[in-house]
Scaffold this active site. Structure first.
Site, short mmCIF file in Angstrom:
data_model
loop_
_atom_site.label_atom_id
_atom_site.label_comp_id
_atom_site.label_asym_id
_atom_site.label_seq_id
_atom_site.Cartn_x
_atom_site.Cartn_y
_atom_site.Cartn_z
N ARG A 33 0.83 -1.22 0.00
CA ARG A 33 0.00 0.00 0.00
C ARG A 33 0.86 1.26 0.00
O ARG A 33 0.59 2.20 -0.76
CB ARG A 33 -0.96 0.01 1.19
CG ARG A 33 -2.08 -1.00 1.06
CD ARG A 33 -2.98 -0.99 2.27
NE ARG A 33 -2.20 -1.32 3.46
CZ ARG A 33 -2.51 -0.97 4.70
NH1 ARG A 33 -3.59 -0.26 4.94
NH2 ARG A 33 -1.76 -1.33 5.71
N ASN B 190 -6.14 -2.67 2.22
CA ASN B 190 -6.09 -4.11 2.40
C ASN B 190 -7.50 -4.64 2.60
O ASN B 190 -8.33 -3.98 3.22
CB ASN B 190 -5.27 -4.48 3.64
CG ASN B 190 -3.78 -4.37 3.42
OD1 ASN B 190 -3.30 -4.36 2.29
ND2 ASN B 190 -3.04 -4.29 4.51
#
EC number: 3.6.1.7
Length: 98
Positions: A27, A45
């Protein structure tokens, strides 16, 4: 060129990335890459171990981002990237992690 003509050039894609993509800085690296490409949207996520993202910007920049997502950061092991264009009037202000 009018604001509406500029908006027509903005595309939005929903993306899912599968593989070893959590716990490897995916990320954070995605945010950095999106900023470098001047894209907007978000990355997050999911509980099933995948990563999802909403990416918004010019088509050429989105293509570059999709190409990057196919491998991600060095520690990631991407096995699949799926994406679909989304029609939306919403305009994101920046790209961020959720």
């Amino acid at each position: 060129m009018s604001r509406n003509e500029l908006d027509e050039r903005i595309e939005t894609y929903y993306v899912r990335v599968r593989g070893v993509v959590q716990g490897v800085g995916f990320r954070h690296a995605t945010v950095r890459e999106a900023h470098a490409l001047k894209l907007r949207g978000w990355v997050a996520n999911l509980e099933d171990g995948t990563v999802e993202a909403m990416i918004q910007g010019p088509g050429a920049q989105i293509d570059r981002m999709l190409a990057w997502l196919r491998h991600g950061p060095p520690a990631a092991r991407v096995t699949e990237v799926t994406f679909e264009e989304r029609r939306t009037e919403k305009r994101f202000e920046r790209f961020q992690q959720q």
